[in-house]
Design a protein around this motif. Structure first.
Motif, PDB file in Angstrom:
ATOM      1  N   GLY A  23       0.813  -1.213   0.000  1.00 33.57           N
ATOM      2  CA  GLY A  23       0.000   0.000   0.000  1.00 33.57           C
ATOM      3  C   GLY A  23       0.840   1.252   0.000  1.00 33.57           C
ATOM      4  O   GLY A  23       2.043   1.218   0.281  1.00 33.57           O
ATOM      5  N   PHE A  24       0.198   2.372  -0.334  1.00 31.75           N
ATOM      6  CA  PHE A  24       0.854   3.671  -0.278  1.00 31.75           C
ATOM      7  C   PHE A  24       1.128   4.041   1.184  1.00 31.75           C
ATOM      8  O   PHE A  24       0.529   3.476   2.100  1.00 31.75           O
ATOM      9  N   PRO A  25       2.027   4.986   1.415  1.00 34.12           N
ATOM     10  CA  PRO A  25       2.225   5.462   2.788  1.00 34.12           C
ATOM     11  C   PRO A  25       0.918   5.966   3.386  1.00 34.12           C
ATOM     12  O   PRO A  25       0.089   6.567   2.690  1.00 34.12           O
ATOM     13  N   SER A  26       0.707   5.696   4.655  1.00 28.35           N
ATOM     14  CA  SER A  26      -0.483   6.114   5.410  1.00 28.35           C
ATOM     15  C   SER A  26      -1.765   5.482   4.902  1.00 28.35           C
ATOM     16  O   SER A  26      -2.857   6.020   5.111  1.00 28.35           O
ATOM     17  N   ALA A  27      -1.654   4.298   4.257  1.00 25.30           N
ATOM     18  CA  ALA A  27      -2.860   3.596   3.810  1.00 25.30           C
ATOM     19  C   ALA A  27      -3.520   2.824   4.939  1.00 25.30           C
ATOM     20  O   ALA A  27      -4.662   2.374   4.789  1.00 25.30           O
ATOM     21  N   GLY A  28      -2.809   2.641   6.050  1.00 27.78           N
ATOM     22  CA  GLY A  28      -3.385   1.919   7.184  1.00 27.78           C
ATOM     23  C   GLY A  28      -2.819   0.529   7.366  1.00 27.78           C
ATOM     24  O   GLY A  28      -3.426  -0.297   8.061  1.00 27.78           O
ATOM     25  N   LYS A  29      -1.655   0.222   6.794  1.00 29.44           N
ATOM     26  CA  LYS A  29      -1.069  -1.122   6.932  1.00 29.44           C
ATOM     27  C   LYS A  29      -0.681  -1.410   8.376  1.00 29.44           C
ATOM     28  O   LYS A  29      -0.960  -2.492   8.896  1.00 29.44           O
ATOM     29  N   SER A  30      -0.025  -0.451   9.030  1.00 31.65           N
ATOM     30  CA  SER A  30       0.385  -0.675  10.419  1.00 31.65           C
ATOM     31  C   SER A  30      -0.828  -0.822  11.327  1.00 31.65           C
ATOM     32  O   SER A  30      -0.844  -1.657  12.246  1.00 31.65           O
ATOM     33  N   SER A  31      -1.851  -0.024  11.083  1.00 29.48           N
ATOM     34  CA  SER A  31      -3.067  -0.141  11.893  1.00 29.48           C
ATOM     35  C   SER A  31      -3.731  -1.495  11.683  1.00 29.48           C
ATOM     36  O   SER A  31      -4.299  -2.075  12.628  1.00 29.48           O
ATOM     37  N   LEU A  32      -3.654  -2.022  10.460  1.00 32.72           N
ATOM     38  CA  LEU A  32      -4.246  -3.324  10.188  1.00 32.72           C
ATOM     39  C   LEU A  32      -3.498  -4.432  10.922  1.00 32.72           C
ATOM     40  O   LEU A  32      -4.121  -5.329  11.504  1.00 32.72           O
ATOM     41  N   VAL A  33      -2.164  -4.382  10.923  1.00 34.71           N
ATOM     42  CA  VAL A  33      -1.383  -5.383  11.652  1.00 34.71           C
ATOM     43  C   VAL A  33      -1.688  -5.303  13.137  1.00 34.71           C
ATOM     44  O   VAL A  33      -1.846  -6.323  13.822  1.00 34.71           O
ATOM     45  N   ALA A  34      -1.776  -4.087  13.670  1.00 37.07           N
ATOM     46  CA  ALA A  34      -2.067  -3.921  15.093  1.00 37.07           C
ATOM     47  C   ALA A  34      -3.462  -4.438  15.443  1.00 37.07           C
ATOM     48  O   ALA A  34      -3.674  -4.980  16.534  1.00 37.07           O
ATOM     49  N   ALA A  35      -4.424  -4.277  14.526  1.00 38.15           N
ATOM     50  CA  ALA A  35      -5.791  -4.722  14.797  1.00 38.15           C
ATOM     51  C   ALA A  35      -5.921  -6.242  14.689  1.00 38.15           C
ATOM     52  O   ALA A  35      -6.751  -6.844  15.382  1.00 38.15           O
ATOM     53  N   LEU A  36      -5.109  -6.874  13.834  1.00 33.47           N
ATOM     54  CA  LEU A  36      -5.228  -8.315  13.616  1.00 33.47           C
ATOM     55  C   LEU A  36      -4.378  -9.135  14.573  1.00 33.47           C
ATOM     56  O   LEU A  36      -4.638 -10.321  14.774  1.00 33.47           O
ATOM     57  N   SER A  37      -3.308  -8.547  15.115  1.00 35.10           N
ATOM     58  CA  SER A  37      -2.357  -9.321  15.908  1.00 35.10           C
ATOM     59  C   SER A  37      -1.974  -8.550  17.166  1.00 35.10           C
ATOM     60  O   SER A  37      -2.526  -7.486  17.459  1.00 35.10           O
ATOM     61  N   GLN A  38      -1.005  -9.117  17.888  1.00 34.16           N
ATOM     62  CA  GLN A  38      -0.497  -8.475  19.092  1.00 34.16           C
ATOM     63  C   GLN A  38       0.683  -7.550  18.797  1.00 34.16           C
ATOM     64  O   GLN A  38       1.257  -6.966  19.722  1.00 34.16           O
ATOM     65  N   ALA A  39       1.075  -7.420  17.521  1.00 31.20           N
ATOM     66  CA  ALA A  39       2.169  -6.517  17.161  1.00 31.20           C
ATOM     67  C   ALA A  39       1.746  -5.077  17.400  1.00 31.20           C
ATOM     68  O   ALA A  39       0.576  -4.712  17.214  1.00 31.20           O
ATOM     69  N   ARG A  40       2.702  -4.239  17.773  1.00 35.35           N
ATOM     70  CA  ARG A  40       2.411  -2.841  18.055  1.00 35.35           C
ATOM     71  C   ARG A  40       3.388  -1.946  17.283  1.00 35.35           C
ATOM     72  O   ARG A  40       4.292  -1.337  17.872  1.00 35.35           O
ATOM     73  N   PRO A  41       3.215  -1.870  15.970  1.00 34.30           N
ATOM     74  CA  PRO A  41       4.082  -0.976  15.196  1.00 34.30           C
ATOM     75  C   PRO A  41       3.754   0.478  15.481  1.00 34.30           C
ATOM     76  O   PRO A  41       2.665   0.817  15.976  1.00 34.30           O
ATOM     77  N   LYS A  42       4.691   1.367  15.156  1.00 34.38           N
ATOM     78  CA  LYS A  42       4.458   2.796  15.341  1.00 34.38           C
ATOM     79  C   LYS A  42       3.413   3.267  14.339  1.00 34.38           C
ATOM     80  O   LYS A  42       3.488   2.966  13.146  1.00 34.38           O
ATOM     81  N   ILE A  43       2.427   4.027  14.830  1.00 32.44           N
ATOM     82  CA  ILE A  43       1.338   4.512  13.974  1.00 32.44           C
ATOM     83  C   ILE A  43       1.238   6.023  14.125  1.00 32.44           C
ATOM     84  O   ILE A  43       1.181   6.548  15.234  1.00 32.44           O
ATOM     85  N   ALA A  44       1.271   6.717  13.003  1.00 30.07           N
ATOM     86  CA  ALA A  44       1.139   8.180  13.008  1.00 30.07           C
ATOM     87  C   ALA A  44       0.479   8.608  11.713  1.00 30.07           C
ATOM     88  O   ALA A  44       0.314   7.812  10.779  1.00 30.07           O
TER      89      ALA A  44
END
Length: 483
Positions: A166-187
């Motif tokens: 996906g493009f930057p800020s498409a929501g990939k990190s938020s999707l990983v955080a919502a599906l799993s226990q991973a906590r990537p940086k989201i801004a």
């Protein structure tokens, strides 16, 4: 602060083999009890091992050289030297090792996988192992061989079942955080994700991993933005998920154009592993439908995207709408892709012995000097490296080995004249055909050889100095000698 490093260079140096020992057993009433020098120990190897507790190449980023221990020298009383300890380097799963020229040398996949990056040198034989009917008490031993040295490039390519595209800020990190226990940086700014993040997702009885990697922009396959960092980490993914921002306000962007731009970059990138990215299954996740305008746009473009044969799911990482359906869809695509792959072939050690009748060496004219010759071959070059040239008996032993191998006969057939320069490895000799093949030479005292008198060696050294001066040119030849 911890750093993620997925590409670095490393110089590996294996340990040198220990020298053999030249010793004679002595005790009361037995002043010459026979040779008892032990062999030198082998040098340690540099070994890469896949460790599940290592997730980055950061250690090698700060440590640009790795050296294994040398073997120790043999000793009297038939005591062999100890072997050098292997240097075991832990690397993350999915590490690819390449040479300085870019050639792939190893693909380290699977916990516990080992690969010898640099082999240690062999230890030299002691004089007890060199004793024979002709040489009952050799006054010399063989030198240990140098360890292998390499310049390597290490590159980490993540192991994940699903890669989010996906493009930057498409929501990939938020999707990983919502599906799993991973906590990537989201801004809310582009390129928040600078390093890959892995999350473990469970869908029913299936468990799989999802990779959140740096955002993709047009031109990424040519290195723009973090494109190559992004693309490298999806090479091994079984399924690619287009995460599309349906709420973007940037001019000229819409879900269809975003997907087309992403597909164009995937088609342009040529992966080094795992086949073309264009062959991987696709899923389209239309994100941010919690925004009313985004929900309407997602409903509008869904039929056109579905017509391309891709499953389409409208989701919201904020409200978690559609995430359950997406997770089960990803699990199904991963299972189907893995089942369709051929079973991995077992690792086999391939041995290629030399062909029958293949010569052990070659004699070629030296292109740099008229009347000179170069002997090339694994055995003669190794024998030269093992020889103590300050010991006449060791030099004579080398001459006997070369003669038995047929080097002297080959030089004579090639037209070499007495005194002709002959280079083997990094050593140049003045050829004196004094040891015909198969001849038996009467030996002198220990450490001496009647074929090698000092006057002959002195004149050979003078001729060698004259050749070096001729090769250096008129400027260096006329230079004042160093004092």
């Amino acid at each position: 602060m911890a750093r993620f490093v997925d590409r670095t260079s490393l110089r590996v140096i294996a340990g040198h083999g220990g020298n053999g020992c030249a010793s004679v057993h002595r005790e009361k009433f037995k002043p010459l009890g026979g040779p008892d020098g032990g062999n030198g120990g082998r040098g340690g190897d540099v070994v890469f091992v896949v460790d599940p507790g290592v997730h980055t190449l950061l250690d090698f980023h700060h440590r640009r050289q790795a050296r294994a221990r040398n073997g120790t020298q043999g000793q009297g009383s038939l005591r062999n030297g100890s072997a050098g300890e292997d240097l075991v380097l832990a690397v993350p799963d999915g590490t690819v090792v390449m040479g300085a020229d870019g050639e792939q040398l190893a693909d380290l996949v699977g916990v516990g996988t080992r690969w010898v990056a640099a082999a240690g040198g062999k230890g030299g034989l002691g004089n007890a192992a060199l004793a024979s009917a002709a040489r009952k008490a050799p006054g010399f031993a063989l030198l240990g061989e140098a360890g292998q040295e390499r310049e390597l490039v290490l590159e980490l390519r993540s192991l994940a079942d699903v890669g989010l595209v996906g493009f930057p800020s498409a929501g990939k990190s938020s999707l990983v955080a919502a599906l799993s226990q991973a906590r990537p940086k989201i801004a809310d700014y582009p390129f928040t994700t600078l390093v890959p993040q892995l999350g473990v997702v469970s869908a029913g009885e299936q468990t799989f991993t999802v990779a959140d990697v740096p955002g993709l922009i047009p031109g990424a396959a040519s290195g723009r933005g973090l494109g190559l960092d992004f693309l490298r980490h999806i090479e091994r993914c079984a399924v690619l998920v287009h995460v599309v921002d349906c709420a973007t306000m940037e001019p000229g962007r819409d879900p269809l154009s975003d997907v087309d731009a992403l597909e164009a970059e995937l088609a342009r990138y040529t992966p080094g592993l795992g086949g073309e990215l264009a062959d991987r299954p696709r899923i389209v996740a239309l994100n941010k439908i919690d925004v009313p305008d985004a929900a309407e746009l997602a409903e509008l473009v869904t039929p056109e995207l579905a017509a391309r044969g891709w499953p389409v799911v409208a989701i919201s990482t904020a409200s978690h709408a559609g995430l359950r359906e997406l997770s089960f869809l990803m699990a199904r695509e991963v299972a189907e892709y893995r089942a369709a792959q051929p079973p991995p072939e077992p690792t086999r050690l391939v041995l290629r012995p030399p062909s029958v009748g293949e010569p052990a060496f070659h004699v070629d004219p030296d292109p740099d000097e008229e009347g000179a010759f170069v002997v090339r071959g694994e055995r003669p070059e190794r024998w030269v490296r093992q020889t103590q040239f300050d010991n006449d008996e060791a030099v004579g032993y080398l001459a006997d080995r070369l003669a038995r191998l047929g080097v002297e006969d080959a030089l004579a057939k090639a037209g070499a004249q007495p005194g002709a320069p002959v280079t083997i490895g990094d050593v140049t000799f003045d050829w004196e055909p004094s040891t015909p093949s198969g001849a038996i030479v009467a030996l002198g005292n220990r450490g001496a050889d009647p074929r090698l008198d000092r006057s002959t060696r002195a004149s050979a050294a003078e001729r060698k100095s004259a050749r070096a001066a001729r090769r250096a040119g008129p400027d260096e030849e006329d230079a004042e000698p160093a004092t």
